[in-house]
Enzyme design. Structure first.
Site, PDB file in Angstrom:
ATOM      1  N   LYS A  87      43.857  37.308  29.647  1.00  0.00           N
ATOM      2  CA  LYS A  87      44.234  38.237  30.711  1.00  0.00           C
ATOM      3  C   LYS A  87      45.683  38.629  30.476  1.00  0.00           C
ATOM      4  O   LYS A  87      46.428  37.899  29.821  1.00  0.00           O
ATOM      5  CB  LYS A  87      44.098  37.522  32.056  1.00  0.00           C
ATOM      6  CG  LYS A  87      44.061  38.417  33.246  1.00  0.00           C
ATOM      7  CD  LYS A  87      42.654  38.841  33.617  1.00  0.00           C
ATOM      8  CE  LYS A  87      42.669  39.767  34.810  1.00  0.00           C
ATOM      9  NZ  LYS A  87      41.330  40.163  35.237  1.00  0.00           N
TER      10      LYS A  87
ATOM     11  N   VAL B 122      33.956  48.523  44.173  1.00  0.00           N
ATOM     12  CA  VAL B 122      32.719  47.729  44.167  1.00  0.00           C
ATOM     13  C   VAL B 122      32.087  47.721  45.559  1.00  0.00           C
ATOM     14  O   VAL B 122      30.889  47.975  45.716  1.00  0.00           O
ATOM     15  CB  VAL B 122      32.986  46.277  43.715  1.00  0.00           C
ATOM     16  CG1 VAL B 122      31.690  45.483  43.715  1.00  0.00           C
ATOM     17  CG2 VAL B 122      33.629  46.247  42.335  1.00  0.00           C
TER      18      VAL B 122
HETATM   19  P1  NAD Z   1      39.447  48.150  44.891  1.00  0.00           P
HETATM   20  O1  NAD Z   1      40.932  48.029  44.877  1.00  0.00           O
HETATM   21  O2  NAD Z   1      38.800  49.423  44.525  1.00  0.00           O
HETATM   22  O3  NAD Z   1      38.885  47.753  46.334  1.00  0.00           O
HETATM   23  C1  NAD Z   1      39.430  46.737  47.116  1.00  0.00           C
HETATM   24  C2  NAD Z   1      39.394  47.214  48.563  1.00  0.00           C
HETATM   25  O4  NAD Z   1      39.865  46.140  49.384  1.00  0.00           O
HETATM   26  C3  NAD Z   1      40.292  48.422  48.828  1.00  0.00           C
HETATM   27  O5  NAD Z   1      39.562  49.448  49.485  1.00  0.00           O
HETATM   28  C4  NAD Z   1      41.403  47.844  49.710  1.00  0.00           C
HETATM   29  O6  NAD Z   1      41.888  48.787  50.651  1.00  0.00           O
HETATM   30  C5  NAD Z   1      40.681  46.706  50.389  1.00  0.00           C
HETATM   31  N1  NAD Z   1      41.576  45.668  50.930  1.00  0.00           N
HETATM   32  C6  NAD Z   1      42.753  45.238  50.438  1.00  0.00           C
HETATM   33  N2  NAD Z   1      43.268  44.294  51.240  1.00  0.00           N
HETATM   34  C7  NAD Z   1      42.381  44.130  52.251  1.00  0.00           C
HETATM   35  C8  NAD Z   1      42.352  43.298  53.396  1.00  0.00           C
HETATM   36  N3  NAD Z   1      43.335  42.431  53.676  1.00  0.00           N
HETATM   37  N4  NAD Z   1      41.290  43.380  54.233  1.00  0.00           N
HETATM   38  C9  NAD Z   1      40.287  44.268  53.970  1.00  0.00           C
HETATM   39  N5  NAD Z   1      40.276  45.074  52.903  1.00  0.00           N
HETATM   40  C10 NAD Z   1      41.313  45.003  52.061  1.00  0.00           C
HETATM   41  O7  NAD Z   1      38.928  46.935  43.975  1.00  0.00           O
HETATM   42  P2  NAD Z   1      37.471  46.755  43.370  1.00  0.00           P
HETATM   43  O8  NAD Z   1      37.473  47.206  41.956  1.00  0.00           O
HETATM   44  O9  NAD Z   1      36.448  47.247  44.323  1.00  0.00           O
HETATM   45  O10 NAD Z   1      37.401  45.153  43.316  1.00  0.00           O
HETATM   46  C11 NAD Z   1      37.171  44.398  44.491  1.00  0.00           C
HETATM   47  C12 NAD Z   1      37.216  42.916  44.147  1.00  0.00           C
HETATM   48  O11 NAD Z   1      36.206  42.631  43.166  1.00  0.00           O
HETATM   49  C13 NAD Z   1      38.531  42.448  43.514  1.00  0.00           C
HETATM   50  O12 NAD Z   1      38.788  41.127  43.908  1.00  0.00           O
HETATM   51  C14 NAD Z   1      38.251  42.499  42.025  1.00  0.00           C
HETATM   52  O13 NAD Z   1      39.082  41.595  41.306  1.00  0.00           O
HETATM   53  C15 NAD Z   1      36.803  42.062  41.999  1.00  0.00           C
HETATM   54  N6  NAD Z   1      36.052  42.530  40.821  1.00  0.00           N
HETATM   55  C16 NAD Z   1      35.952  43.848  40.548  1.00  0.00           C
HETATM   56  C17 NAD Z   1      35.213  44.275  39.448  1.00  0.00           C
HETATM   57  C18 NAD Z   1      35.039  45.739  39.128  1.00  0.00           C
HETATM   58  O14 NAD Z   1      34.139  46.075  38.331  1.00  0.00           O
HETATM   59  N7  NAD Z   1      35.804  46.633  39.716  1.00  0.00           N
HETATM   60  C19 NAD Z   1      34.596  43.329  38.609  1.00  0.00           C
HETATM   61  C20 NAD Z   1      34.709  41.979  38.921  1.00  0.00           C
HETATM   62  C21 NAD Z   1      35.446  41.590  40.036  1.00  0.00           C
END
Ligand code: NAD
Length: 363
Positions: free
Chosen positions: A80, A184
């Site tokens: 990472k 997601v």
């Molecule tokens: P993203 O940034 O698009 O979405 C995260 C959402 O969470 C945002 O809409 C944000 O406003 C919201 N958020 C932030 N703080 C918050 C809080 N305190 N309360 C409520 N909502 C809050 O990220 P993503 O790509 O959708 O990823 C979401 C999670 O999944 C992350 O932890 C990421 O590491 C994990 N993940 C993502 C992927 C991927 O393919 N994108 C793959 C594996 C894991």
């Protein structure tokens, strides 16, 4: 505590720090394991308070990638990278070109991709100076946005849990408390809704929240109220460590099935969930769809072929079989799911290390 005594450093193959005076780049790349193949893991840009905090984060995340890639049975190790800085104000193409040069010095033992604060465009800027990046948008092998595949894996995991706990093949009548409807969480909300779930959701982005809630008939709650929702399933799709001593006593759900990385604040929380009869679907198992999608790009590039959705589907289906195995063994062995997932990942990583060592001795 020195770096070498830090529990997060344990078993890392290497940690590399980079500074570029011209662009101000400060980056750390951690390589946890290359036993199963080149280390692959995203690049996070975050305004860390200190370099010690950045180091701790990159070490925890790189180990997590080794486990995630092994559980998904990908021929990739874990690594990472983090860039210290504010992704809203400090990003430039030159910064990502400098980051690309840093990645390039490692000669292909590590591939970078998007993560929090880093977009496809940023990775494309790094691509101009190094081939060792993945998650691009153009070219026949490009895998694009991994989020829909991640959401699909989490959705299928929710169905697997519903079959097990409520003996039903869809989500009719089940309620899901969804935290975070970003990349997601947004896709996941649509799938859960289509399968009959009743959604209660939150996000700090209120405009986006209202939009997703309107199309999925969801009830909206304030960010901190999500833990108190009387739902069947909690789906964390925003931040890590939301399963912690403060939230545990507030949760009344029967299962936790969400996409966020590092959901358990500590492994003890996983034990506590198990003791309370809350089924925890391990995060790095069920959110592996995204990295499978990224892996397809590496595979296509190595073979000189194009992105292959059928290969992605085969890997995702196998991952869901591994989840079933974990859930089954958790019951039969009376052990928490996170322990069984870790045991599977460690066995695969250790087997690959042993094989490499034997090959080196034979050479
Ligand atoms: P993203 O940034 O698009 O979405 C995260 C959402 O969470 C945002 O809409 C944000 O406003 C919201 N958020 C932030 N703080 C918050 C809080 N305190 N309360 C409520 N909502 C809050 O990220 P993503 O790509 O959708 O990823 C979401 C999670 O999944 C992350 O932890 C990421 O590491 C994990 N993940 C993502 C992927 C991927 O393919 N994108 C793959 C594996 C894991």
């Amino acid at each position: 505590m020195t770096l070498f005594d830090s529990p997060s450093f344990a078993n890392h193959e290497g940690v590399h720090a980079f500074f570029d005076e011209k662009t101000g780049l400060k980056a750390i790349i951690a390589i946890h394991s290359t036993a199963r193949g080149p280390a692959v893991g995203g690049t996070r840009m975050w305004n860390y308070d200190s370099s010690a905090e950045a180091l701790e984060d990159v070490l925890r995340l790189s180990r997590g990638m080794s486990y995630k890639n092994a559980v998904a049975d990908l021929e990739m190790g874990g690594g990472k990278s983090v860039i210290i800085g504010d992704s809203r104000t400090e990003k430039t193409p030159e910064l990502f070109a400098a980051f690309g040069r840093a990645v390039d010095t490692l000669g292909g033992i590590y591939y970078a991709a998007e993560d929090v604060g880093v977009s496809v465009e940023d990775i494309a800027a790094a691509r101009a100076v190094t081939p060792w990046v993945l998650g691009l948008n153009d070219g026949p092998e490009a895998s694009g946005d991994p989020s829909p595949v991640t959401a699909e894996g989490v959705y299928r995991s929710t169905l697997a849990v519903a079959r097990r706990l409520w003996n039903q093949d869809d989500l009719t009548g089940l309620s899901v408390a969804l935290q975070g409807i970003g990349h997601v969480g947004g896709y996941l909300a649509d799938k859960l809704y289509a399968a009959g779930a009743k959604l209660v959701m939150t996000d700090v982005n209120t405009a986006l929240l209202e939009e997703v809630a309107a199309r999925t008939g969801a009830e909206i709650v304030a960010p901190d109220a999500i833990y108190d929702v009387k739902a069947d399933i909690y789906a964390p799709c925003a931040l890590g460590a939301t399963l912690n001593p403060q939230t545990l006593d507030r949760l009344t759900v029967k299962a936790v099935v969400g996409a966020a990385n590092n959901q358990l604040a500590t492994p003890e929380i996983g034990e506590e969930l198990f003791a309370r009869g809350i089924l925890y679907a391990p995060d790095y198992v069920i959110n592996g769809g995204g990295i499978i999608n990224v892996a397809s790009e590496l595979r296509a590039r190595q073979a000189g072929t194009a992105y292959d959705p059928a290969w992605v589907e085969t890997k995702l289906s196998r991952l869901m079989e591994t989840l079933e195995e974990i859930l089954e063994r958790s019951v039969s062995e009376r052990r928490p799911t996170h322990e069984i997932a870790a045991a599977i990942a460690e066995a695969r990583i250790n087997a690959a290390s042993d094989l490499k060592a034997a090959q080196r001795r034979a050479a």
